[in-house]
Design a protein around this motif. Structure first.
Motif, PDB file in Angstrom:
ATOM      1  N   THR A  30      -0.074   2.460   7.304  1.00 35.64           N
ATOM      2  CA  THR A  30      -0.938   3.106   6.338  1.00 35.64           C
ATOM      3  C   THR A  30      -2.385   2.982   6.796  1.00 35.64           C
ATOM      4  O   THR A  30      -2.700   2.151   7.641  1.00 35.64           O
ATOM      5  CB  THR A  30      -0.749   2.516   4.931  1.00 35.64           C
ATOM      6  OG1 THR A  30      -1.557   3.237   4.012  1.00 35.64           O
ATOM      7  CG2 THR A  30      -1.108   1.049   4.885  1.00 35.64           C
ATOM      8  N   HIS A  31      -3.229   3.793   6.226  1.00 33.43           N
ATOM      9  CA  HIS A  31      -4.642   3.781   6.566  1.00 33.43           C
ATOM     10  C   HIS A  31      -5.493   3.202   5.439  1.00 33.43           C
ATOM     11  O   HIS A  31      -6.711   3.231   5.510  1.00 33.43           O
ATOM     12  CB  HIS A  31      -5.121   5.199   6.892  1.00 33.43           C
ATOM     13  CG  HIS A  31      -4.374   5.796   8.036  1.00 33.43           C
ATOM     14  ND1 HIS A  31      -4.664   5.506   9.349  1.00 33.43           N
ATOM     15  CD2 HIS A  31      -3.330   6.653   8.066  1.00 33.43           C
ATOM     16  CE1 HIS A  31      -3.840   6.165  10.143  1.00 33.43           C
ATOM     17  NE2 HIS A  31      -3.023   6.869   9.384  1.00 33.43           N
ATOM     18  N   VAL A  32      -4.840   2.686   4.394  1.00 34.74           N
ATOM     19  CA  VAL A  32      -5.564   2.124   3.257  1.00 34.74           C
ATOM     20  C   VAL A  32      -5.056   0.709   2.979  1.00 34.74           C
ATOM     21  O   VAL A  32      -3.890   0.401   3.194  1.00 34.74           O
ATOM     22  CB  VAL A  32      -5.419   3.006   1.995  1.00 34.74           C
ATOM     23  CG1 VAL A  32      -6.065   4.357   2.207  1.00 34.74           C
ATOM     24  CG2 VAL A  32      -3.972   3.189   1.604  1.00 34.74           C
ATOM     25  N   GLY A  56      -4.595  -5.454   1.993  1.00 33.49           N
ATOM     26  CA  GLY A  56      -3.895  -5.537   3.266  1.00 33.49           C
ATOM     27  C   GLY A  56      -2.778  -6.555   3.320  1.00 33.49           C
ATOM     28  O   GLY A  56      -2.126  -6.710   4.351  1.00 33.49           O
ATOM     29  N   ILE A  57      -2.512  -7.277   2.234  1.00 27.31           N
ATOM     30  CA  ILE A  57      -1.447  -8.282   2.174  1.00 27.31           C
ATOM     31  C   ILE A  57      -0.222  -7.666   1.494  1.00 27.31           C
ATOM     32  O   ILE A  57      -0.316  -7.128   0.387  1.00 27.31           O
ATOM     33  CB  ILE A  57      -1.897  -9.532   1.388  1.00 27.31           C
ATOM     34  CG1 ILE A  57      -3.156 -10.145   2.010  1.00 27.31           C
ATOM     35  CG2 ILE A  57      -0.770 -10.548   1.289  1.00 27.31           C
ATOM     36  CD1 ILE A  57      -2.965 -10.686   3.401  1.00 27.31           C
ATOM     37  N   LEU A  58       0.932  -7.752   2.153  1.00 24.93           N
ATOM     38  CA  LEU A  58       2.169  -7.241   1.579  1.00 24.93           C
ATOM     39  C   LEU A  58       2.535  -8.060   0.348  1.00 24.93           C
ATOM     40  O   LEU A  58       2.551  -9.293   0.389  1.00 24.93           O
ATOM     41  CB  LEU A  58       3.294  -7.309   2.606  1.00 24.93           C
ATOM     42  CG  LEU A  58       4.585  -6.610   2.243  1.00 24.93           C
ATOM     43  CD1 LEU A  58       4.362  -5.109   2.083  1.00 24.93           C
ATOM     44  CD2 LEU A  58       5.636  -6.879   3.301  1.00 24.93           C
ATOM     45  N   THR A  59       2.809  -7.369  -0.757  1.00 25.93           N
ATOM     46  CA  THR A  59       3.060  -8.021  -2.040  1.00 25.93           C
ATOM     47  C   THR A  59       4.346  -7.491  -2.654  1.00 25.93           C
ATOM     48  O   THR A  59       4.577  -6.294  -2.674  1.00 25.93           O
ATOM     49  CB  THR A  59       1.884  -7.749  -3.003  1.00 25.93           C
ATOM     50  OG1 THR A  59       0.669  -8.153  -2.381  1.00 25.93           O
ATOM     51  CG2 THR A  59       2.051  -8.489  -4.304  1.00 25.93           C
ATOM     52  N   LEU A  60       5.173  -8.404  -3.161  1.00 24.61           N
ATOM     53  CA  LEU A  60       6.389  -8.054  -3.892  1.00 24.61           C
ATOM     54  C   LEU A  60       6.169  -8.418  -5.352  1.00 24.61           C
ATOM     55  O   LEU A  60       5.830  -9.563  -5.662  1.00 24.61           O
ATOM     56  CB  LEU A  60       7.589  -8.827  -3.338  1.00 24.61           C
ATOM     57  CG  LEU A  60       8.892  -8.732  -4.118  1.00 24.61           C
ATOM     58  CD1 LEU A  60       9.426  -7.305  -4.124  1.00 24.61           C
ATOM     59  CD2 LEU A  60       9.919  -9.686  -3.548  1.00 24.61           C
ATOM     60  N   GLN A  70       5.388 -12.665  -8.545  1.00 23.11           N
ATOM     61  CA  GLN A  70       4.644 -12.038  -7.464  1.00 23.11           C
ATOM     62  C   GLN A  70       4.804 -12.888  -6.217  1.00 23.11           C
ATOM     63  O   GLN A  70       4.593 -14.111  -6.263  1.00 23.11           O
ATOM     64  CB  GLN A  70       3.164 -11.931  -7.818  1.00 23.11           C
ATOM     65  CG  GLN A  70       2.320 -11.371  -6.702  1.00 23.11           C
ATOM     66  CD  GLN A  70       0.864 -11.225  -7.106  1.00 23.11           C
ATOM     67  OE1 GLN A  70       0.552 -10.414  -7.952  1.00 23.11           O
ATOM     68  NE2 GLN A  70       0.001 -12.005  -6.487  1.00 23.11           N
ATOM     69  N   ILE A  71       5.183 -12.265  -5.125  1.00 16.97           N
ATOM     70  CA  ILE A  71       5.355 -12.959  -3.858  1.00 16.97           C
ATOM     71  C   ILE A  71       4.462 -12.276  -2.838  1.00 16.97           C
ATOM     72  O   ILE A  71       4.499 -11.056  -2.693  1.00 16.97           O
ATOM     73  CB  ILE A  71       6.832 -12.915  -3.395  1.00 16.97           C
ATOM     74  CG1 ILE A  71       7.726 -13.565  -4.465  1.00 16.97           C
ATOM     75  CG2 ILE A  71       6.997 -13.587  -2.039  1.00 16.97           C
ATOM     76  CD1 ILE A  71       9.208 -13.362  -4.246  1.00 16.97           C
ATOM     77  N   LEU A  72       3.662 -13.068  -2.134  1.00 17.19           N
ATOM     78  CA  LEU A  72       2.740 -12.536  -1.145  1.00 17.19           C
ATOM     79  C   LEU A  72       3.233 -12.912   0.261  1.00 17.19           C
ATOM     80  O   LEU A  72       3.746 -14.006   0.461  1.00 17.19           O
ATOM     81  CB  LEU A  72       1.333 -13.110  -1.347  1.00 17.19           C
ATOM     82  CG  LEU A  72       0.718 -12.914  -2.713  1.00 17.19           C
ATOM     83  CD1 LEU A  72      -0.615 -13.643  -2.791  1.00 17.19           C
ATOM     84  CD2 LEU A  72       0.540 -11.441  -3.016  1.00 17.19           C
ATOM     85  N   SER A  73       3.030 -12.010   1.220  1.00 14.12           N
ATOM     86  CA  SER A  73       3.411 -12.308   2.591  1.00 14.12           C
ATOM     87  C   SER A  73       2.419 -13.290   3.213  1.00 14.12           C
ATOM     88  O   SER A  73       1.282 -13.412   2.776  1.00 14.12           O
ATOM     89  CB  SER A  73       3.471 -11.029   3.422  1.00 14.12           C
ATOM     90  OG  SER A  73       2.186 -10.517   3.629  1.00 14.12           O
ATOM     91  N   ASP A  74       2.869 -13.966   4.250  1.00 11.47           N
ATOM     92  CA  ASP A  74       2.006 -14.897   4.976  1.00 11.47           C
ATOM     93  C   ASP A  74       1.111 -14.174   5.969  1.00 11.47           C
ATOM     94  O   ASP A  74       0.160 -14.745   6.455  1.00 11.47           O
ATOM     95  CB  ASP A  74       2.857 -15.918   5.746  1.00 11.47           C
ATOM     96  CG  ASP A  74       3.590 -16.867   4.810  1.00 11.47           C
ATOM     97  OD1 ASP A  74       3.112 -17.056   3.672  1.00 11.47           O
ATOM     98  OD2 ASP A  74       4.630 -17.386   5.206  1.00 11.47           O
ATOM     99  N   GLU A  75       1.474 -12.940   6.310  1.00  9.16           N
ATOM    100  CA  GLU A  75       0.743 -12.188   7.323  1.00  9.16           C
ATOM    101  C   GLU A  75       0.315 -10.851   6.778  1.00  9.16           C
ATOM    102  O   GLU A  75       0.921 -10.312   5.867  1.00  9.16           O
ATOM    103  CB  GLU A  75       1.643 -11.947   8.557  1.00  9.16           C
ATOM    104  CG  GLU A  75       2.150 -13.215   9.186  1.00  9.16           C
ATOM    105  CD  GLU A  75       3.103 -12.939  10.313  1.00  9.16           C
ATOM    106  OE1 GLU A  75       3.096 -11.815  10.841  1.00  9.16           O
ATOM    107  OE2 GLU A  75       3.864 -13.842  10.665  1.00  9.16           O
ATOM    108  N   SER A  76      -0.746 -10.309   7.335  1.00  8.38           N
ATOM    109  CA  SER A  76      -1.185  -8.965   6.922  1.00  8.38           C
ATOM    110  C   SER A  76      -0.799  -7.966   7.980  1.00  8.38           C
ATOM    111  O   SER A  76      -0.362  -8.311   9.042  1.00  8.38           O
ATOM    112  CB  SER A  76      -2.687  -8.942   6.691  1.00  8.38           C
ATOM    113  OG  SER A  76      -3.366  -9.287   7.869  1.00  8.38           O
TER     114      SER A  76
END
Length: 76
Positions: A30-32, A56-60, A70-76
């Motif tokens: 994505t660009h956003v 920019g952080i992947l969120t579930l 809410q679960i956040l990824s460790d990497e962007s």
């Protein structure tokens, strides 16, 4: 310049068979930095499942009737 987003989605069988578990992998570009990638709402049950980006952080985001999570990824 026109910007666009796309998603490639693939479901693969888990390495451990007959456990009722499965893994879902998807690749996206994505660009956003903020937005919804995947969303499912169960009408009548008030349950939802969402995958998106926040800064920019992947969120579930999930609520299957047991409270919001809410679960956040460790990497962007």
């Amino acid at each position: 310049e026109t910007q666009s987003s796309y998603i490639a989605f693939s479901e693969r069988e888990s390495q451990t068979k007959h456990t009722g578990k499965f893994d879902i992998y998807f690749l996206f570009r994505t660009h956003v930095p903020d937005g919804i990638i995947l969303y499912r709402y169960a009408q009548g049950l008030n349950e939802y499942f969402a995958v998106g980006l926040r800064a920019g952080i992947l969120t579930l985001l999930i609520d299957f009737g047991f409270g919001k999570r809410q679960i956040l990824s460790d990497e962007s």
